[in-house]
Write an enzyme that holds these catalytic residues in place. Structure first.
Site, PDB file in Angstrom:
ATOM      1  N   LYS A  24       4.994 -68.447 -66.344  1.00 52.08           N
ATOM      2  CA  LYS A  24       6.359 -68.005 -66.869  1.00 52.08           C
ATOM      3  C   LYS A  24       6.991 -69.463 -66.932  1.00 52.08           C
ATOM      4  O   LYS A  24       7.953 -69.444 -67.856  1.00 52.08           O
ATOM      5  CB  LYS A  24       6.893 -67.287 -65.713  1.00 52.08           C
ATOM      6  CG  LYS A  24       8.522 -67.474 -65.494  1.00 52.08           C
ATOM      7  CD  LYS A  24       9.119 -66.687 -64.337  1.00 52.08           C
ATOM      8  CE  LYS A  24      10.079 -67.310 -63.425  1.00 52.08           C
ATOM      9  NZ  LYS A  24      11.014 -68.449 -63.852  1.00 52.08           N
ATOM     10  N   ASN A  25       6.809 -70.245 -66.157  1.00 50.46           N
ATOM     11  CA  ASN A  25       7.692 -71.511 -66.188  1.00 50.46           C
ATOM     12  C   ASN A  25       7.329 -72.458 -67.444  1.00 50.46           C
ATOM     13  O   ASN A  25       7.996 -73.434 -67.658  1.00 50.46           O
ATOM     14  CB  ASN A  25       7.555 -72.388 -64.986  1.00 50.46           C
ATOM     15  CG  ASN A  25       8.078 -71.573 -63.719  1.00 50.46           C
ATOM     16  OD1 ASN A  25       9.039 -70.772 -64.190  1.00 50.46           O
ATOM     17  ND2 ASN A  25       7.854 -72.065 -62.525  1.00 50.46           N
ATOM     18  N   CYS A 118      18.048 -66.038 -60.461  1.00 48.38           N
ATOM     19  CA  CYS A 118      18.066 -66.006 -58.875  1.00 48.38           C
ATOM     20  C   CYS A 118      18.968 -66.908 -58.221  1.00 48.38           C
ATOM     21  O   CYS A 118      19.315 -67.997 -58.918  1.00 48.38           O
ATOM     22  CB  CYS A 118      16.696 -66.395 -58.621  1.00 48.38           C
ATOM     23  SG  CYS A 118      15.436 -65.311 -59.018  1.00 48.38           S
ATOM     24  N   ARG A 123      22.104 -75.442 -58.618  1.00 45.66           N
ATOM     25  CA  ARG A 123      21.177 -75.894 -59.358  1.00 45.66           C
ATOM     26  C   ARG A 123      21.910 -76.868 -60.339  1.00 45.66           C
ATOM     27  O   ARG A 123      22.213 -76.426 -61.552  1.00 45.66           O
ATOM     28  CB  ARG A 123      20.294 -74.993 -60.233  1.00 45.66           C
ATOM     29  CG  ARG A 123      18.975 -74.678 -59.614  1.00 45.66           C
ATOM     30  CD  ARG A 123      18.091 -73.948 -60.701  1.00 45.66           C
ATOM     31  NE  ARG A 123      17.196 -72.981 -59.898  1.00 45.66           N
ATOM     32  CZ  ARG A 123      16.388 -72.050 -60.660  1.00 45.66           C
ATOM     33  NH1 ARG A 123      16.297 -72.495 -61.946  1.00 45.66           N
ATOM     34  NH2 ARG A 123      15.779 -71.441 -60.014  1.00 45.66           N
ATOM     35  N   ASP A 308       8.310 -72.853 -55.371  1.00 49.34           N
ATOM     36  CA  ASP A 308       8.193 -71.499 -55.960  1.00 49.34           C
ATOM     37  C   ASP A 308       6.683 -70.806 -54.791  1.00 49.34           C
ATOM     38  O   ASP A 308       6.845 -69.590 -54.774  1.00 49.34           O
ATOM     39  CB  ASP A 308       7.519 -71.249 -57.179  1.00 49.34           C
ATOM     40  CG  ASP A 308       8.639 -71.546 -58.193  1.00 49.34           C
ATOM     41  OD1 ASP A 308       9.708 -71.553 -57.561  1.00 49.34           O
ATOM     42  OD2 ASP A 308       8.468 -71.480 -59.436  1.00 49.34           O
ATOM     43  N   ARG A 400      10.452 -60.463 -63.332  1.00 49.72           N
ATOM     44  CA  ARG A 400      10.885 -61.721 -63.968  1.00 49.72           C
ATOM     45  C   ARG A 400       9.605 -62.723 -64.129  1.00 49.72           C
ATOM     46  O   ARG A 400       9.503 -63.508 -65.259  1.00 49.72           O
ATOM     47  CB  ARG A 400      11.985 -62.485 -63.296  1.00 49.72           C
ATOM     48  CG  ARG A 400      13.321 -61.971 -63.567  1.00 49.72           C
ATOM     49  CD  ARG A 400      14.321 -62.533 -62.985  1.00 49.72           C
ATOM     50  NE  ARG A 400      15.632 -62.094 -63.005  1.00 49.72           N
ATOM     51  CZ  ARG A 400      17.062 -62.271 -62.834  1.00 49.72           C
ATOM     52  NH1 ARG A 400      17.017 -63.272 -61.508  1.00 49.72           N
ATOM     53  NH2 ARG A 400      17.917 -61.722 -62.838  1.00 49.72           N
TER      54      ARG A 400
END
Length: 419
Positions: A24-25, A118, A123, A308, A400
């Protein structure tokens, strides 16, 4: 609005094989990067995630032709001239800010709102904005809207990040890939996903060196072309299923992984007493003995232990023998799983950056809610090791980052279904 839930009957020992999806990242910045080539790119090994679908909607809104078939996303960005990302699209995911560098690099201007996603605490995108300003971009902020226009680029720019931010590193790379001049990023993020983005850009004709180190050098080129590229495996998905094996005293073979990206995770599971056996492109984990506590888990930028993975490890340690300490150094609100795990009789005390996890013999089922992506995955892992039937709601967060998590877990013996 959201009505789907996962029902999980705990206490089933997991055994078998799981194929790991694309990261995903990695897929999100790579999809953003397809804007820059003004050509056709086929991105293989792309998982069917709600975040990936959100990225595709952003690309379409900018004028790209996007098709999705199986695990391949094909993007034709030849006619992409859009420079505005709507508020609604930006709020679908926090990582949407990565489109800033790509749009600016392609059309020289960009207007978007601050991203959603999220709630992991602040951030700060100040790092992104400050770096882009150093590269000649004029940025005005007005009521949560960023209005950016490319200016004259310096022939050489030397940017030192105050912390190795993945998003800031990606945005600088994306903006600097096209055009002129040399950009040096010091204290750059070293995550494998950064190297994956560089790999895609290089295959499109970009000149980038130093990926995997803390100093990245990007020499702008006049144009890029499309290519076919396969996204790297998702190391966080792999770690999640390692957690599922550990908490159920199971044995899993995880296929299609890159163990070299996962040493910090593998060492934590080894310390818990699991047998962890890495091969070229797979990891076998065996957890026949009860899980032991680990002294201290500290989240750090790569190659340290990933933030994560922290909630997943917390869930496993909740059912361990002994007391573990978790120190969260990356995000402020990364202990969102703790109150929900306590509903399952976990003994966790969290304050500030530190959580103390006193292992209990048994976890018990309870109705719990996911409040972010990884906390949601952690609750699924805990439910697999709990007694009785646990109901996990808010699972749009889980979608997600995991393609049909219930299908993967069912295939190795879990009693889990989506209702």
């Amino acid at each position: 609005m959201e009505s789907s839930k996962l029902l999980i009957e705990g206490g089933r020992r997991l055994t078998g094989e799981i194929q790991i999806h694309g990261a995903k990242n990695s897929v999100l910045p790579i999809l953003a990067a397809t804007l820059l080539c003004g050509d056709v790119s086929s991105i293989h090994n792309s998982a069917s995630l709600s975040n990936a679908f959100a990225a595709m909607r952003i690309l379409r809104s900018l004028g790209c032709d996007v098709t999705h078939e199986g695990s391949t996303v094909t993007v034709n960005s030849a006619n992409a001239e859009g420079d505005i990302v709507s508020d609604g699209l930006m709020h679908e995911m926090r990582s949407s800010i990565v489109f800033l560098g790509a749009i600016l690099g392609r059309v020289g201007r960009c207007r978007l709102s601050f991203p959603g996603g999220c709630e992991l605490g602040p951030r700060p995108i100040d790092l992104h904005l400050e770096a882009l300003r150093r590269l000649g971009v004029k940025i005005t902020e007005d009521h949560g809207i960023l209005d950016c226009t490319a200016g004259a680029r310096p022939q050489s720019a030397d940017i030192t990040l105050s912390l190795p931010s993945v998003g800031a590193t990606e945005n600088i790379m994306l903006y600097s890939a096209l055009g002129t001049g040399e950009t040096v990023i010091r204290n750059a993020a070293r995550e494998p996903e950064i190297s994956d983005l560089a790999g895609y850009l290089i295959k499109c004709g970009a000149e980038i060196s130093g990926q995997g180190t803390s100093t990245l050098v990007i020499n702008g080129v006049p144009e890029l072309h499309g290519c076919e590229y396969s996204v790297m495996p998702d190391r966080i998905e792999a770690a999640t299923y390692m957690g599922a094996a550990a908490i159920t005293n199971g044995e899993l073979m995880l296929r299609g992984v890159r163990p070299s990206d996962m040493y910090s995770c593998m060492s934590v599971f080894s310390e818990m007493g699991c047998g962890v056996y890495p091969y070229d492109d797979k990891i076998f984990i065996s957890a026949r003995k009860p899980i032991s506590a680990v002294r201290t888990v500290r989240t750090m930028p790569y190659p340290g232990f990933p933030t994560d993975c922290q909630p997943i490890v917390m869930a496993v340690l909740a059912k361990s023998r002994g007391t573990s300490v978790i120190v969260e150094n990356i995000f402020e609100n990364r202990f969102m799983a703790a109150p929900e795990l306590r509903r399952m009789d976990a003994n966790i005390k969290a304050e500030g950056k530190v959580a103390v996890v006193e292992g209990v013999k048994k976890l018990y089922s309870a109705p719990v809610r996911a409040y972010d992506l990884r906390a949601g995955a952690a609750l699924v892992v805990a439910a697999l090791g709990a007694e009785g039937q646990t109901q996990v709601s808010n699972i749009h967060y889980i979608d997600r980052g995991y393609e049909s998590i219930e299908t993967a877990l069912s295939s190795v013996g879990a009693d889990i279904r989506r209702i």
